[in-house]
Design a protein around this motif. Structure first.
Motif, PDB file in Angstrom:
ATOM      1  N   THR B   5      19.316  41.048  74.506  1.00  0.00           N
ATOM      2  CA  THR B   5      20.576  40.327  74.365  1.00  0.00           C
ATOM      3  C   THR B   5      20.416  39.237  73.320  1.00  0.00           C
ATOM      4  OG1 THR B   5      21.134  40.688  76.695  1.00  0.00           O
ATOM      5  CG2 THR B   5      22.333  38.953  75.531  1.00  0.00           C
ATOM      6  N   GLN B   6      21.178  39.346  72.277  1.00  0.00           N
ATOM      7  CA  GLN B   6      21.227  38.272  71.287  1.00  0.00           C
ATOM      8  C   GLN B   6      22.448  37.430  71.635  1.00  0.00           C
ATOM      9  OE1 GLN B   6      19.779  41.173  67.803  1.00  0.00           O
ATOM     10  NE2 GLN B   6      20.120  39.091  67.109  1.00  0.00           N
ATOM     11  N   LEU B   7      22.192  36.193  71.959  1.00  0.00           N
ATOM     12  CA  LEU B   7      23.197  35.375  72.611  1.00  0.00           C
ATOM     13  C   LEU B   7      24.303  34.906  71.684  1.00  0.00           C
ATOM     14  CD1 LEU B   7      20.547  33.493  74.686  1.00  0.00           C
ATOM     15  CD2 LEU B   7      22.285  35.005  75.607  1.00  0.00           C
ATOM     16  N   ASP B   8      24.078  34.960  70.399  1.00  0.00           N
ATOM     17  CA  ASP B   8      25.082  34.500  69.439  1.00  0.00           C
ATOM     18  C   ASP B   8      25.395  35.615  68.455  1.00  0.00           C
ATOM     19  OD1 ASP B   8      22.840  31.981  69.668  1.00  0.00           O
ATOM     20  OD2 ASP B   8      24.917  31.590  70.291  1.00  0.00           O
ATOM     21  N   SER B   9      26.630  36.014  68.373  1.00  0.00           N
ATOM     22  CA  SER B   9      26.981  37.068  67.421  1.00  0.00           C
ATOM     23  C   SER B   9      27.089  36.506  66.000  1.00  0.00           C
ATOM     24  CB  SER B   9      28.289  37.737  67.820  1.00  0.00           C
ATOM     25  OG  SER B   9      29.339  36.781  67.859  1.00  0.00           O
ATOM     26  N   GLN B  10      27.514  35.244  65.894  1.00  0.00           N
ATOM     27  CA  GLN B  10      27.629  34.623  64.583  1.00  0.00           C
ATOM     28  C   GLN B  10      27.126  33.193  64.652  1.00  0.00           C
ATOM     29  OE1 GLN B  10      31.280  35.143  62.402  1.00  0.00           O
ATOM     30  NE2 GLN B  10      31.854  36.969  63.521  1.00  0.00           N
ATOM     31  N   VAL B  11      26.348  32.826  63.640  1.00  0.00           N
ATOM     32  CA  VAL B  11      25.840  31.462  63.554  1.00  0.00           C
ATOM     33  C   VAL B  11      26.105  30.936  62.155  1.00  0.00           C
ATOM     34  CG1 VAL B  11      23.789  30.002  63.627  1.00  0.00           C
ATOM     35  CG2 VAL B  11      24.063  31.837  65.299  1.00  0.00           C
ATOM     36  N   PRO B  12      27.060  30.034  62.033  1.00  0.00           N
ATOM     37  CA  PRO B  12      27.275  29.370  60.742  1.00  0.00           C
ATOM     38  C   PRO B  12      26.470  28.080  60.684  1.00  0.00           C
ATOM     39  CG  PRO B  12      29.099  28.913  62.206  1.00  0.00           C
ATOM     40  CD  PRO B  12      28.088  29.697  63.002  1.00  0.00           C
ATOM     41  N   VAL B  13      25.883  27.815  59.538  1.00  0.00           N
ATOM     42  CA  VAL B  13      25.056  26.620  59.412  1.00  0.00           C
ATOM     43  C   VAL B  13      25.083  26.172  57.955  1.00  0.00           C
ATOM     44  CG1 VAL B  13      22.954  27.966  59.001  1.00  0.00           C
ATOM     45  CG2 VAL B  13      22.794  25.664  59.978  1.00  0.00           C
ATOM     46  N   PHE B  14      24.916  24.890  57.752  1.00  0.00           N
ATOM     47  CA  PHE B  14      24.874  24.373  56.388  1.00  0.00           C
ATOM     48  C   PHE B  14      23.473  24.500  55.800  1.00  0.00           C
ATOM     49  CE2 PHE B  14      29.066  22.966  55.643  1.00  0.00           C
ATOM     50  CZ  PHE B  14      29.580  22.502  56.855  1.00  0.00           C
ATOM     51  N   GLU B  15      23.456  24.631  54.504  1.00  0.00           N
ATOM     52  CA  GLU B  15      22.189  24.740  53.781  1.00  0.00           C
ATOM     53  C   GLU B  15      21.284  23.546  54.102  1.00  0.00           C
ATOM     54  OE1 GLU B  15      22.698  24.900  49.554  1.00  0.00           O
ATOM     55  OE2 GLU B  15      20.859  26.054  49.245  1.00  0.00           O
ATOM     56  N   ARG B  77      13.437  30.749  64.762  1.00  0.00           N
ATOM     57  CA  ARG B  77      13.787  29.429  64.236  1.00  0.00           C
ATOM     58  C   ARG B  77      13.370  29.300  62.780  1.00  0.00           C
ATOM     59  NH1 ARG B  77      11.854  27.711  69.557  1.00  0.00           N
ATOM     60  NH2 ARG B  77       9.748  27.523  68.699  1.00  0.00           N
ATOM     61  N   LYS B  78      14.113  28.441  62.097  1.00  0.00           N
ATOM     62  CA  LYS B  78      13.725  28.059  60.745  1.00  0.00           C
ATOM     63  C   LYS B  78      14.139  26.611  60.552  1.00  0.00           C
ATOM     64  CE  LYS B  78      13.782  29.388  55.884  1.00  0.00           C
ATOM     65  NZ  LYS B  78      14.150  30.415  54.874  1.00  0.00           N
ATOM     66  N   PRO B  79      13.241  25.758  60.082  1.00  0.00           N
ATOM     67  CA  PRO B  79      13.553  24.337  60.004  1.00  0.00           C
ATOM     68  C   PRO B  79      14.566  23.961  58.923  1.00  0.00           C
ATOM     69  CG  PRO B  79      11.349  24.770  59.141  1.00  0.00           C
ATOM     70  CD  PRO B  79      11.847  26.048  59.727  1.00  0.00           C
ATOM     71  N   SER B  80      14.663  24.783  57.903  1.00  0.00           N
ATOM     72  CA  SER B  80      15.582  24.449  56.808  1.00  0.00           C
ATOM     73  C   SER B  80      16.017  25.750  56.128  1.00  0.00           C
ATOM     74  CB  SER B  80      14.879  23.526  55.798  1.00  0.00           C
ATOM     75  OG  SER B  80      15.715  23.266  54.687  1.00  0.00           O
ATOM     76  N   VAL B  81      17.281  26.082  56.273  1.00  0.00           N
ATOM     77  CA  VAL B  81      17.733  27.386  55.756  1.00  0.00           C
ATOM     78  C   VAL B  81      18.259  27.266  54.331  1.00  0.00           C
ATOM     79  CG1 VAL B  81      18.239  28.330  58.023  1.00  0.00           C
ATOM     80  CG2 VAL B  81      20.025  27.077  56.779  1.00  0.00           C
ATOM     81  N   HIS B  82      18.251  28.417  53.661  1.00  0.00           N
ATOM     82  CA  HIS B  82      18.781  28.518  52.306  1.00  0.00           C
ATOM     83  C   HIS B  82      19.954  29.481  52.287  1.00  0.00           C
ATOM     84  CE1 HIS B  82      15.198  26.422  50.967  1.00  0.00           C
ATOM     85  NE2 HIS B  82      14.459  27.304  51.599  1.00  0.00           N
ATOM     86  N   ILE B  83      20.739  29.380  51.229  1.00  0.00           N
ATOM     87  CA  ILE B  83      21.871  30.294  51.062  1.00  0.00           C
ATOM     88  C   ILE B  83      21.408  31.736  51.165  1.00  0.00           C
ATOM     89  CG2 ILE B  83      23.665  31.112  49.492  1.00  0.00           C
ATOM     90  CD1 ILE B  83      24.332  28.403  50.487  1.00  0.00           C
ATOM     91  N   LEU B 110      23.986  35.438  60.445  1.00  0.00           N
ATOM     92  CA  LEU B 110      23.706  34.069  60.007  1.00  0.00           C
ATOM     93  C   LEU B 110      24.406  33.840  58.671  1.00  0.00           C
ATOM     94  CD1 LEU B 110      22.188  31.360  60.203  1.00  0.00           C
ATOM     95  CD2 LEU B 110      20.291  32.453  58.996  1.00  0.00           C
ATOM     96  N   THR B 111      25.259  32.841  58.637  1.00  0.00           N
ATOM     97  CA  THR B 111      25.960  32.486  57.409  1.00  0.00           C
ATOM     98  C   THR B 111      25.573  31.070  57.036  1.00  0.00           C
ATOM     99  OG1 THR B 111      27.832  33.888  58.028  1.00  0.00           O
ATOM    100  CG2 THR B 111      28.191  32.268  56.269  1.00  0.00           C
ATOM    101  N   VAL B 112      24.956  30.934  55.888  1.00  0.00           N
ATOM    102  CA  VAL B 112      24.537  29.626  55.412  1.00  0.00           C
ATOM    103  C   VAL B 112      25.535  29.146  54.370  1.00  0.00           C
ATOM    104  CG1 VAL B 112      22.688  28.289  54.357  1.00  0.00           C
ATOM    105  CG2 VAL B 112      22.130  30.236  55.826  1.00  0.00           C
ATOM    106  N   LYS B 113      26.113  27.976  54.645  1.00  0.00           N
ATOM    107  CA  LYS B 113      27.143  27.437  53.762  1.00  0.00           C
ATOM    108  C   LYS B 113      26.548  26.347  52.876  1.00  0.00           C
ATOM    109  CE  LYS B 113      30.356  27.824  57.628  1.00  0.00           C
ATOM    110  NZ  LYS B 113      31.313  27.056  58.471  1.00  0.00           N
ATOM    111  N   PRO B 114      27.060  26.239  51.659  1.00  0.00           N
ATOM    112  CA  PRO B 114      26.533  25.191  50.768  1.00  0.00           C
ATOM    113  C   PRO B 114      27.010  23.807  51.178  1.00  0.00           C
ATOM    114  CG  PRO B 114      28.294  26.419  49.706  1.00  0.00           C
ATOM    115  CD  PRO B 114      28.007  27.125  51.007  1.00  0.00           C
TER     116      PRO B 114
END
Lengths: 115, 114
Positions: B5-15, B77-83, B110-114
């Protein structure tokens, strides 16, 4: 590392024809390979387990007469989609189990479009 | 039989923000655990895997995951995501006695926003 190659990467065929997809382990021998199908925006679903020199084991709901699997050598498994229909259009991905028996390595997938 | 089970279908996050993608599994036997990334119209790329040993696993592209047996989880986990981390991520499990036969979660976009 362990490399698995699929061919073709993409194929378009007419409804009613058959299409063969190859899965090769390039630098290792694989007695067991797996075939998955992935519909758009969905996860991978296991279709069958392919064993070298024996019949494939199909998952429940997968038509064995429609999806023919042949694992004739330790480096090659083939999936033939017979009498393809538009609903068979999908992304097909194979994987090959290494002799360490801990993980399987995936091919790059084959995009099948039936028109 | 196992399930994921992946608990989140979508994860938006800032760069440059941290991210965690959650994965829980269910199995009555010992398992191997995997995280894969899939870019549009491409195959799967292995990010990391847990086979045995240390429960903290480090993978490619700065990703890591921790196997928690008591909670049956394997969060990524990732401490700092990129586009460029924008993609679909799949958690997968296979039984140690039936390695290679994987069950996949439904995926997390995973959607990384600028």
């Amino acid at each position: 590392g362990a490399v698995v190659s699929q061919h073709p990467s993409w194929v378009i065929c007419k409804s009613g024809t058959s299409v063969k997809i190859e899965c090769r382990s390039l630098d290792f021998q694989a007695t067991t390979m797996f075939w998955y199908r992935q519909f758009p925006k969905q996860s991978l679903m296991l279709m069958a387990t392919s064993n070298e020199g024996s019949k494939a084991t199909y998952e429940q709901g997968v038509e064995k007469d429609k999806f023919l699997i042949n694992h004739a050598s330790l480096t090659l498994s083939t999936l033939t989609v017979t009498s393809a229909h538009p609903e068979d259009s999908s992304f097909y991905i194979c994987s090959a189990l290494t002799r360490m028996n801990t993980e399987a390595f995936f091919g790059q997938g084959t995009r099948l479009t039936v028109v | 039989a196992q399930s994921v089970t992946q608990l989140d279908s979508q994860v938006p996050v800032f760069e440059e923000a941290p991210v965690e993608l959650r994965c829980n599994y269910s199995s009555s036997v010992s398992v191997y655990l995997f995280w894969y990334v899939q870019y549009p119209n491409q195959g799967l790329q292995l990010l990391l895997k847990y086979l045995s040993g240390s429960t903290l696993v480090k993978g490619i592209n700065g990703f890591e995951a921790e196997f928690n047996k008591s909670q049956t989880s394997f969060h990524l986990r990732k401490p700092s995501v990129h586009i460029s981390d924008t993609a679909e991520y799949f958690c997968a499990v296979s039984e140690t006695t039936n390695a290679g036969k994987s069950t996949f979660g439904d995926g997390t976009t995973l959607t990384v926003k600028p």
